[in-house]
Write an enzyme that holds these catalytic residues in place. Structure first.
Site, PDB file in Angstrom:
ATOM      1  N   SER A 173       0.690  -1.267  -0.361  1.00  0.00           N
ATOM      2  CA  SER A 173       0.015   0.104   0.164  1.00  0.00           C
ATOM      3  C   SER A 173       0.915   1.580   0.097  1.00  0.00           C
ATOM      4  O   SER A 173       2.088   1.430   0.100  1.00  0.00           O
ATOM      5  CB  SER A 173      -0.902   0.061   1.271  1.00  0.00           C
ATOM      6  OG  SER A 173      -1.230   1.394   1.304  1.00  0.00           O
ATOM      7  N   TYR A 191      -1.208  -0.788  11.183  1.00  0.00           N
ATOM      8  CA  TYR A 191      -1.600  -1.241   9.611  1.00  0.00           C
ATOM      9  C   TYR A 191      -1.008  -1.130   8.423  1.00  0.00           C
ATOM     10  O   TYR A 191      -0.077  -2.097   8.307  1.00  0.00           O
ATOM     11  CB  TYR A 191      -3.477  -0.904   9.332  1.00  0.00           C
ATOM     12  CG  TYR A 191      -3.552  -1.639   7.361  1.00  0.00           C
ATOM     13  CD1 TYR A 191      -3.431  -1.848   6.815  1.00  0.00           C
ATOM     14  CD2 TYR A 191      -2.713   0.018   6.296  1.00  0.00           C
ATOM     15  CE1 TYR A 191      -3.555  -2.601   5.583  1.00  0.00           C
ATOM     16  CE2 TYR A 191      -3.587   0.193   5.550  1.00  0.00           C
ATOM     17  CZ  TYR A 191      -3.619  -1.543   4.549  1.00  0.00           C
ATOM     18  OH  TYR A 191      -3.647  -2.110   3.286  1.00  0.00           O
ATOM     19  N   LYS A 195       2.494  -3.449   6.746  1.00  0.00           N
ATOM     20  CA  LYS A 195       2.644  -4.126   4.947  1.00  0.00           C
ATOM     21  C   LYS A 195       4.046  -3.296   5.038  1.00  0.00           C
ATOM     22  O   LYS A 195       4.933  -4.186   3.973  1.00  0.00           O
ATOM     23  CB  LYS A 195       1.803  -2.561   4.065  1.00  0.00           C
ATOM     24  CG  LYS A 195       0.801  -2.908   4.742  1.00  0.00           C
ATOM     25  CD  LYS A 195       0.392  -4.213   3.804  1.00  0.00           C
ATOM     26  CE  LYS A 195      -1.438  -4.157   3.233  1.00  0.00           C
ATOM     27  NZ  LYS A 195      -1.651  -5.543   3.335  1.00  0.00           N
TER      28      LYS A 195
HETATM   29  N1  UFG Z   1     -12.912  10.673   3.744  1.00  0.00           N
HETATM   30  C1  UFG Z   1     -13.547  12.618   4.182  1.00  0.00           C
HETATM   31  N2  UFG Z   1     -14.122  11.610   4.480  1.00  0.00           N
HETATM   32  C2  UFG Z   1     -14.733  10.028   4.461  1.00  0.00           C
HETATM   33  C3  UFG Z   1     -13.407   9.570   4.448  1.00  0.00           C
HETATM   34  C4  UFG Z   1     -12.954  10.048   3.747  1.00  0.00           C
HETATM   35  O1  UFG Z   1     -13.541  13.607   3.745  1.00  0.00           O
HETATM   36  O2  UFG Z   1     -16.338   9.571   5.376  1.00  0.00           O
HETATM   37  C5  UFG Z   1     -10.977  11.621   3.080  1.00  0.00           C
HETATM   38  C6  UFG Z   1     -10.107  11.516   3.955  1.00  0.00           C
HETATM   39  O3  UFG Z   1     -10.056  12.710   4.903  1.00  0.00           O
HETATM   40  C7  UFG Z   1      -9.146  11.050   2.438  1.00  0.00           C
HETATM   41  C8  UFG Z   1      -9.715  11.101   1.118  1.00  0.00           C
HETATM   42  O4  UFG Z   1     -10.914  11.224   1.439  1.00  0.00           O
HETATM   43  O5  UFG Z   1      -8.134  12.719   2.461  1.00  0.00           O
HETATM   44  C9  UFG Z   1      -9.586   9.633   1.288  1.00  0.00           C
HETATM   45  O6  UFG Z   1      -9.510   8.853   2.296  1.00  0.00           O
HETATM   46  P1  UFG Z   1      -9.699   7.584   2.728  1.00  0.00           P
HETATM   47  O7  UFG Z   1     -10.222   6.568   3.551  1.00  0.00           O
HETATM   48  O8  UFG Z   1     -10.593   6.804   1.382  1.00  0.00           O
HETATM   49  O9  UFG Z   1      -8.594   6.838   1.626  1.00  0.00           O
HETATM   50  P2  UFG Z   1      -6.359   7.048   2.464  1.00  0.00           P
HETATM   51  O10 UFG Z   1      -5.863   7.871   1.478  1.00  0.00           O
HETATM   52  O11 UFG Z   1      -7.139   7.774   3.954  1.00  0.00           O
HETATM   53  O12 UFG Z   1      -6.480   5.203   2.876  1.00  0.00           O
HETATM   54  C10 UFG Z   1      -6.586   5.054   1.566  1.00  0.00           C
HETATM   55  C11 UFG Z   1      -6.173   3.267   2.219  1.00  0.00           C
HETATM   56  C12 UFG Z   1      -5.669   2.649   3.297  1.00  0.00           C
HETATM   57  C13 UFG Z   1      -4.093   3.069   2.928  1.00  0.00           C
HETATM   58  C14 UFG Z   1      -3.700   4.620   2.460  1.00  0.00           C
HETATM   59  C15 UFG Z   1      -2.973   4.245   1.349  1.00  0.00           C
HETATM   60  O13 UFG Z   1      -7.956   3.629   2.958  1.00  0.00           O
HETATM   61  O14 UFG Z   1      -6.393   1.591   3.190  1.00  0.00           O
HETATM   62  O15 UFG Z   1      -5.143   4.927   1.214  1.00  0.00           O
HETATM   63  O16 UFG Z   1      -2.423   5.715   1.180  1.00  0.00           O
HETATM   64  F1  UFG Z   1      -3.512   3.151   3.932  1.00  0.00           F
END
Ligand code: UFG
Length: 338
Positions: free
Chosen positions: A124, A149, A153
């Site tokens: 990841s 997590y 990885k």
């Molecule tokens: N976000 C919101 N509201 C929500 C959910 C997310 O505003 O309800 C925003 C987050 O703050 C972020 C973006 O949307 O800016 C993406 O968030 P995600 O949770 O969809 O994804 P992440 O980038 O945080 O995490 C993902 C994977 C992880 C991994 C990571 C690697 O879910 O498993 O990318 O960078 F570790």
């Protein structure tokens, strides 16, 4: 090739399985259904018109794994199995380290015992931690992860690197995924998170389906063009094809390669919401909420190594991702339970 998919009933694995079958490979699945269900593999069989042997077992169960390798001639393994919720890993670190590391160690020991030395691993972009600069390249130094997590990885990457150093016959591809979203265009398979989604796109589709009331946008004061977080969203079908290319690569090379799978383009939370609304004609009510701990402002890939080594690049647009994510959710409002 005959390819074993650990965690083969999951979101990325089922899309990969379909692409492997379409490319002429055979797939075998092992899954303990801790975060997935048998119906997902059944739908892969329905879509492909092929049968996929499925074993219900834990990858850390050596006897069960030996049986799978005895009953099938396996040429390569794609290791998807693992716990993956960032917040949960902060609350239950030992469970995450135990599960993700044990499964990997048992898998590698079983593979070695049966003379199978080709492995593609689901890593990841989380291993990059808080980046100093973007786009992220595979050779950048990883200063540390922000949650257990991510550390699992990171540690598994190190373990697999050591395995390759010790035995030059091994071939390992560490795929660093960016943000997979979307679904197969049939709408028959897709992402089906348990409980309230942690990730952006399943949250949006559940708001669109009326299961949730509004989207909380976690922070609008980041140093990004519109203040909301920027990520590299990649269509899960493109990601699945990336695995097929990685298996082909692993069959022709030895050693350990780290490869980003992303598009190289960053979109903000508001870009995603607006594109989803436009493509699907559904309004997504949003409220600005505080930043989520551990989030970074911007994270996107330099995908040039994947193109150079694997001949792979993403082809789906953000519109495709938003359309296909909603197609899946609207056809399966309660996921695989419908
Ligand atoms: N976000 C919101 N509201 C929500 C959910 C997310 O505003 O309800 C925003 C987050 O703050 C972020 C973006 O949307 O800016 C993406 O968030 P995600 O949770 O969809 O994804 P992440 O980038 O945080 O995490 C993902 C994977 C992880 C991994 C990571 C690697 O879910 O498993 O990318 O960078 F570790």
């Amino acid at each position: 090739m005959n390819i074993l998919l650990t965690g083969g009933a999951g979101y990325i694995a089922t899309h990969t399985c379909l692409e492997l079958l379409a490319a002429g490979h055979e797939a075998i699945v092992v899954d303990n259904y801790v975060n997935s269900c048998p119906e997902a593999v059944r739908r892969v069989e329905e879509l492909s018109g092929r049968s996929v042997p499925v074993y219900e077992a834990d990858v850390s169960d050596r006897a069960a794994m030996d049986r799978i390798f005895e009953e099938n001639r396996i040429d390569a393994v794609i290791h998807f199995a693992g716990l993956k919720a960032v917040g949960e890993s902060v609350r239950q670190p030992l469970r995450y380290y135990r599960n993700n590391l044990d499964t990997t160690l048992t898998l590698c020991e079983t593979m070695a015992a049966h003379g199978v030395k080709r492995l593609v691993f689901s890593s990841s972009a989380t291993v990059y931690g808080v980046p100093d600069e973007v786009p992220l390249r595979e050779d950048m130094f990883c200063k540390g992860c922000t949650n257990p997590y991510g550390w699992t990885k990171y540690m598994i990457e190190k373990i697999l690197g050591s395995v390759c150093e010790a035995d030059p016959e091994w071939s390992v591809v560490l795929l660093r995924y960016f943000n997979p979203i979307g679904a197969h265009e049939s709408g028959r398979i897709g992402e089906d998170p348990a409980g309230i989604p942690n990730n952006l796109m399943p949250f949006i589709t559940q708001v669109a389906a009326g299961r949730l009331d509004h989207l909380n946008v976690f922070g609008n004061d980041y140093d990004t063009p519109d203040g909301t977080g920027v990520r590299d969203y990649i269509h899960v079908v493109d990601l699945g094809r990336g695995h097929v290319c990685a298996c082909d690569y692993a069959a022709k090379h030895t050693g350990c390669e780290i490869i980003n799978l992303g598009t190289g383009v960053g979109y903000s939370v508001l870009d995603i919401v607006r594109t989803f609304e436009r493509v699907n004609g559904i309004r997504i009510p949003c409220e600005i909420a505080p930043r989520r701990p551990g989030d970074v402002a911007a994270c996107y890939a330099d995908p040039s190594k994947a193109k150079r080594l694997l001949g792979w690049e993403a082809t789906h647009t953000l519109e495709d991702m938003c359309r296909d994510a909603w197609h899946w959710q609207s056809m399966n409002p309660m996921g695989y339970r419908t």
